[in-house]
Design an enzyme around this catalytic site. Sequence first.
Site, PDB file in Angstrom:
ATOM      1  N   GLY A   1       0.798  -1.218   0.000  1.00 54.76           N
ATOM      2  CA  GLY A   1       0.000   0.000   0.000  1.00 54.76           C
ATOM      3  C   GLY A   1       0.831   1.267   0.000  1.00 54.76           C
TER       4      GLY A   1
ATOM      5  CB  SER B   1      10.518   4.492  -1.784  1.00 52.23           C
ATOM      6  OG  SER B   1      10.362   3.872  -0.518  1.00 52.23           O
TER       7      SER B   1
ATOM      8  CD  GLN C   1       7.733  -7.433   3.594  1.00 51.09           C
ATOM      9  OE1 GLN C   1       6.924  -8.216   3.104  1.00 51.09           O
ATOM     10  NE2 GLN C   1       8.334  -6.495   2.865  1.00 51.09           N
TER      11      GLN C   1
ATOM     12  CD  GLN D   1      10.111  -7.532  -2.641  1.00 47.55           C
ATOM     13  OE1 GLN D   1      10.065  -7.425  -1.429  1.00 47.55           O
ATOM     14  NE2 GLN D   1       9.370  -6.783  -3.439  1.00 47.55           N
TER      15      GLN D   1
ATOM     16  CE  LYS E   1      13.033   2.288  -3.713  1.00 53.88           C
ATOM     17  NZ  LYS E   1      12.811   1.260  -2.667  1.00 53.88           N
TER      18      LYS E   1
ATOM     19  CG  HIS F   1       2.740   0.949  -5.275  1.00 44.91           C
ATOM     20  ND1 HIS F   1       3.105   1.997  -4.467  1.00 44.91           N
ATOM     21  CD2 HIS F   1       3.230  -0.174  -4.683  1.00 44.91           C
ATOM     22  CE1 HIS F   1       3.776   1.528  -3.423  1.00 44.91           C
ATOM     23  NE2 HIS F   1       3.874   0.223  -3.530  1.00 44.91           N
TER      24      HIS F   1
HETATM   25  O1  PAF Z   1       7.652  -4.933  -2.196  1.00 48.39           O
HETATM   26  C1  PAF Z   1       6.742  -4.969  -1.334  1.00 48.39           C
HETATM   27  O2  PAF Z   1       5.911  -4.066  -1.207  1.00 48.39           O
HETATM   28  C2  PAF Z   1       6.663  -6.170  -0.405  1.00 48.39           C
HETATM   29  O3  PAF Z   1       7.920  -6.627  -0.056  1.00 48.39           O
HETATM   30  C3  PAF Z   1       5.788  -7.322  -0.974  1.00 48.39           C
HETATM   31  C4  PAF Z   1       6.360  -7.907  -2.235  1.00 48.39           C
HETATM   32  C5  PAF Z   1       4.381  -6.789  -1.236  1.00 48.39           C
HETATM   33  C6  PAF Z   1       5.688  -8.438   0.061  1.00 48.39           C
HETATM   34  O4  PAF Z   1       5.135  -7.978   1.249  1.00 48.39           O
END
Ligand code: PAF
Length: 266
Positions: free
Chosen positions: A17, A170, A47, A138, A134, A23
């Site tokens: 969010g 971000s 996380q 990940q 970015k 996004h």
């Molecule tokens: O990149 C993110 O916003 C988060 O790490 C994700 C991939 C939604 C996992 O919580």
Amino acid sequence: MRALPRTGRVALVPTMGAFHEGHLQLMRRARAAADQVVVSLFVNPLQFGPTEDLSRYPRPFDRDTRLAEVEGADVLFAPDANEMYRSNPTVVRVAEVAETYEGARRPGHFEGVATIVLKLFNIVRPDVAVFGLKDLQQCVVVRRMVEDLDVPVSLLFEETVRESDGLAMSSRNAYLSPAERALAPRIYEELSRCRDLVRSFPDEEKLHVRELEASRVRLTELGFEIDYLDLVDVNRMRPAASSEAERAIVMAARIGNTRLIDNVRI
Ligand code: PAF
């Protein structure tokens, strides 16, 4: 946990969010790739480390809902933490590529990411999932998990969206004070300078080391606290040994109370 209903090709955009243009770009890519777009919105406690920003992470839920709607999301999946995790959840540990850089600086971070992403894949069962470059490491971690665990999903990776002065968008940029915000674009400036040098002299390792060190010094003098700034082999997420490798320069730095990450690919 029940699976969501599906029709046609389904794309998933996993998010936490506080949507920005980055996004929205992921949602557009998803829209172009599928018949149905599911956006997940979940600030994933697994996380975040104990001293990290879980409690202050921005949660503008109504605004996010409107933006996802405008971008044509069919489903906004926003569970709460009790629905997603029991008190001692099973977690996914991705090998090797999750151990360095962000993985080394943020113990447990990628376990949290891999676990929630796999859960979302199992709940939504998307044909395709879209992630932003970015968070380069990940992307590599999720790709490795998908390969190692034979998860039936295609991955799309979308370019970083930047402010006009180069700062990578971000949700955490909202934490920056005006003075910190004015300094923050120096990260991309230094990354770009190092990238240009590596591109011009792809095999001159000593030059790369010197340029990276000069950038570290300049940023430190400006007040950044650098976690890492390194030329990496993207597929291994280890220091790049040769110009044969697919390479990127990755960086994490703290300015005041805000930790920013960014990268440029060679
Ligand atoms: O990149 C993110 O916003 C988060 O790490 C994700 C991939 C939604 C996992 O919580």
